[in-house]
Design an enzyme around this catalytic site. Sequence first.
Site, PDB file in Angstrom:
ATOM      1  CG  ASP A  67      -1.889   1.127   1.254  1.00  0.00           C
ATOM      2  OD1 ASP A  67      -2.435   1.465   0.194  1.00  0.00           O
ATOM      3  OD2 ASP A  67      -2.092   1.698   2.333  1.00  0.00           O
ATOM      4  CG  ASP A 107      -1.918   7.536   0.683  1.00  0.00           C
ATOM      5  OD1 ASP A 107      -0.966   8.321   0.571  1.00  0.00           O
ATOM      6  OD2 ASP A 107      -2.849   7.462  -0.149  1.00  0.00           O
ATOM      7  CG  ASP A 147      -2.139   2.058   6.490  1.00  0.00           C
ATOM      8  OD1 ASP A 147      -2.383   1.734   5.304  1.00  0.00           O
ATOM      9  OD2 ASP A 147      -2.678   3.034   7.041  1.00  0.00           O
TER      10      ASP A 147
END
Length: 264
Positions: free
Chosen positions: A13, A15, A209
């Site tokens: 990922d 961000d 995240d």
Amino acid sequence: MIDRGPIDCWLSDMDGVLVHEGVPVPGAGDFIEALAASGKRFLVLTNNSIYTPRDLHFRLRAAGLHVPAESIYTSALATADFLKTQRPGGSAYVIGEAGLTTALHEIDYVLTDIDPDYVVLGETRSYSVGAITTAIRLVEAGARFIATNPDPTGPSPEGVLPATGAVAALITKATQVDPYFVGKPNPLMMRSALNKAGGHSETTAMIGDRMDTDVVAGVEAGLETFLVLTGVTEREQIDRFPFQPHHIFDSVADLIPLVAPDKS
């Protein structure tokens, strides 16, 4: 139980893993450099459909992270890949930015509000009530409803912003038609990313995240999953989910020993 081999392909990922509100996560640059030195396949995934891969390459480079454009895969590209398989040469009414419209033009889609095959909703900096009204009327008239991703909010320096999932809910409330979400956590995006990277599920890892998008997408696609705590998920929240990551690290920097080339 999946018989896993050594990891030779990494999906990550963007961000919350590599950058946080435009600022690189400490150690992210070293992690990317380690991946490049290892020669292993690597792809950055993002549900952000605003930007093209070239745009994101430039933005990451300005932040000090060197990720080639061809190593970036967005929900806009996944949406275009999906529509190309479903209805080649079709038409769509699009609410979105250049990342989405460019991806659809590249598969020879016509963008129109005249009897389109699809209404395609993506991220945009400012949602127009007029555009949303048009989308509602077209869906009511029979256009199929596609959305790039289900994220209800997005970050900004001033606080959260309404995102694709929130606007999709508005259109659904007005039409009683649910969209098909292409981006994470849909395993469709993960399989498309695997094909693009040339990886195999038994030897590919997913770094994220978020439990509700990154980790669950990796689990459902049969990948080895790594959760980092530099984004939205707090350690005490992890056990609340019915699925768990294979590994938990404080930061992507802690993964460098796993991808660094063997110097022996």
